[in-house]
Design a protein around this motif. Structure first.
Motif, PDB file in Angstrom:
ATOM      1  N   ASP A 105       0.916  -1.468  -0.093  1.00  0.00           N
ATOM      2  CA  ASP A 105      -0.019  -0.003   0.100  1.00  0.00           C
ATOM      3  C   ASP A 105       0.772   0.998   0.024  1.00  0.00           C
ATOM      4  O   ASP A 105       0.276   2.291   0.037  1.00  0.00           O
ATOM      5  CB  ASP A 105      -0.993   0.057   1.174  1.00  0.00           C
ATOM      6  CG  ASP A 105      -0.258  -0.298   2.414  1.00  0.00           C
ATOM      7  OD1 ASP A 105       0.577  -0.092   2.535  1.00  0.00           O
ATOM      8  OD2 ASP A 105      -1.181  -0.768   3.094  1.00  0.00           O
ATOM      9  N   THR A 109     -12.223   1.912  -5.634  1.00  0.00           N
ATOM     10  CA  THR A 109     -11.789   0.515  -5.205  1.00  0.00           C
ATOM     11  C   THR A 109     -12.900  -0.483  -5.964  1.00  0.00           C
ATOM     12  O   THR A 109     -13.862  -0.304  -6.145  1.00  0.00           O
ATOM     13  CB  THR A 109     -11.947   0.177  -3.627  1.00  0.00           C
ATOM     14  OG1 THR A 109     -13.260   0.679  -3.422  1.00  0.00           O
ATOM     15  CG2 THR A 109     -10.837   0.894  -2.769  1.00  0.00           C
ATOM     16  N   SER A 119      -3.878  -1.878   3.291  1.00  0.00           N
ATOM     17  CA  SER A 119      -4.771  -0.884   3.990  1.00  0.00           C
ATOM     18  C   SER A 119      -5.278   0.065   2.945  1.00  0.00           C
ATOM     19  O   SER A 119      -4.394   0.774   2.339  1.00  0.00           O
ATOM     20  CB  SER A 119      -4.008  -0.151   5.114  1.00  0.00           C
ATOM     21  OG  SER A 119      -4.701   1.122   5.283  1.00  0.00           O
ATOM     22  N   VAL A 120      -6.611   0.252   2.386  1.00  0.00           N
ATOM     23  CA  VAL A 120      -6.954   0.947   1.328  1.00  0.00           C
ATOM     24  C   VAL A 120      -6.694   2.360   1.846  1.00  0.00           C
ATOM     25  O   VAL A 120      -6.317   3.187   1.124  1.00  0.00           O
ATOM     26  CB  VAL A 120      -8.515   0.629   1.105  1.00  0.00           C
ATOM     27  CG1 VAL A 120      -9.215   1.511   0.184  1.00  0.00           C
ATOM     28  CG2 VAL A 120      -8.816  -0.817   0.361  1.00  0.00           C
ATOM     29  N   GLU A 121      -7.126   2.436   3.080  1.00  0.00           N
ATOM     30  CA  GLU A 121      -6.993   3.943   3.680  1.00  0.00           C
ATOM     31  C   GLU A 121      -5.650   4.394   3.584  1.00  0.00           C
ATOM     32  O   GLU A 121      -5.387   5.711   3.009  1.00  0.00           O
ATOM     33  CB  GLU A 121      -7.429   3.847   5.178  1.00  0.00           C
ATOM     34  CG  GLU A 121      -7.851   5.320   5.835  1.00  0.00           C
ATOM     35  CD  GLU A 121      -7.946   5.083   7.210  1.00  0.00           C
ATOM     36  OE1 GLU A 121      -7.974   4.163   7.778  1.00  0.00           O
ATOM     37  OE2 GLU A 121      -7.954   6.189   7.727  1.00  0.00           O
ATOM     38  N   LYS A 122      -4.555   3.622   3.970  1.00  0.00           N
ATOM     39  CA  LYS A 122      -3.036   4.141   3.661  1.00  0.00           C
ATOM     40  C   LYS A 122      -2.999   4.268   2.341  1.00  0.00           C
ATOM     41  O   LYS A 122      -2.466   5.349   1.922  1.00  0.00           O
ATOM     42  CB  LYS A 122      -2.318   3.162   4.346  1.00  0.00           C
ATOM     43  CG  LYS A 122      -2.149   3.119   5.784  1.00  0.00           C
ATOM     44  CD  LYS A 122      -1.060   2.141   6.533  1.00  0.00           C
ATOM     45  CE  LYS A 122      -1.237   2.194   7.692  1.00  0.00           C
ATOM     46  NZ  LYS A 122      -0.534   0.917   8.325  1.00  0.00           N
ATOM     47  N   VAL A 171      -4.831   5.186  -0.154  1.00  0.00           N
ATOM     48  CA  VAL A 171      -5.508   6.285  -0.891  1.00  0.00           C
ATOM     49  C   VAL A 171      -4.842   7.495  -0.140  1.00  0.00           C
ATOM     50  O   VAL A 171      -4.536   8.447  -0.881  1.00  0.00           O
ATOM     51  CB  VAL A 171      -6.973   6.348  -0.502  1.00  0.00           C
ATOM     52  CG1 VAL A 171      -7.649   7.740  -0.833  1.00  0.00           C
ATOM     53  CG2 VAL A 171      -7.795   5.233  -0.906  1.00  0.00           C
ATOM     54  N   GLY A 172      -4.454   7.556   0.983  1.00  0.00           N
ATOM     55  CA  GLY A 172      -3.751   8.744   1.651  1.00  0.00           C
ATOM     56  C   GLY A 172      -2.290   9.009   1.157  1.00  0.00           C
ATOM     57  O   GLY A 172      -1.902  10.104   0.852  1.00  0.00           O
TER      58      GLY A 172
END
Ligand code: MG
Ligand code: ZN
Length: 229
Positions: free
Chosen positions: A151, A200, A181-184, A186-187
């Motif tokens: 990620d 996604t 981690s999708v959140e990581k 994207v961040g």
């Protein structure tokens, strides 16, 4: 290498890129004149470019014919998959080359002959490095990152993710089995490319594909609109 040799290499690269940019500008003008949207699809090997294309060709068959330029170092395997899915395709083999360039795309377009107002997808060679440097004259670059990769790829390969108008996080059906981690992701994508659109999806299960099709439709509408359609 010595200073002089290094300088020669840098000059050579600059001249190759300048020549490429010139050809890319001609491709862009040709596409614009035909009100045709061209998407440059890029990712590491194995992220699912061809699978996404097969699915997209199949799902949009009733509304939109896709035309495909398929780039790989060797084999016509992916080109055959695209033809089997039902789209006109030109396979470009780059040999030792690790990216498509504007001249290859010009030849591909010349062979494909997409009619006016077409949707052309260029599947680049799987590589996160130099495809970001070579303008093909495309309307937009789309980068795919799959959840079986790290990620942190967006910050390791910032040029690729900075150049993308859209980032697709693929294979989300595998999320329960991997440490991604999708959140990581994207961040980190927005660290290098603030405000970039991220979706996604799973090209295998079909989850999230409606948003991708919506994006393509909106880009096509915008391409027509800027041409005064
Ligand atoms: Mg492929
Ligand atoms: Zn390359």
């Amino acid at each position: 290498v010595g200073r002089q040799a290094h300088r020669t290499v840098v000059d050579l690269e600059a001249s190759i890129l300048a020549k490429n940019d010139e050809r890319a500008a001609r491709n862009r003008a040709w596409l614009a004149g035909r009100e045709t949207l061209a998407i440059n699809l890029m990712s590491a090997p194995g992220a699912g470019k061809t699978t996404l294309l097969e699915r997209t060709i199949h799902d949009l068959a009733k509304e939109q014919q896709l035309f495909v330029i398929e780039g790989d170092q060797a084999t016509a395997n992916d080109g055959e998959r695209i033809r089997d899915a039902g789209a006109p395709v030109v396979q470009v083999n780059t040999g030792t080359g690790c990216h498509l360039d504007a001249e290859m795309v010009a030849r591909g377009l010349n062979e494909l002959k997409p009619p006016a107002r077409s949707l052309v997808i260029i599947e680049n060679v799987g590589n996160l490095v130099c495809p970001a440097l070579f303008d093909l004259g495309e309307t937009a670059k789309v980068a795919i990152l799959s959840v079986t990769e790290g990620d942190d790829k967006p910050i390791k390969y910032p040029h690729m993710f900075r150049a993308a108008a859209l980032i697709l996080i693929n294979k989300i059906d595998l999320l329960p089995h991997v440490d991604f981690s999708v959140e990581k992701a994207v961040g980190r994508a927005r660290e290098v490319n603030p405000g970039v659109e991220v979706m996604t999806l799973s090209a295998r299960t079909g989850e999230g594909l409606a948003a991708w099709y919506g994006w393509l439709a909106a880009r096509r509408a915008a391409t027509g609109a800027t041409m005064g359609l």
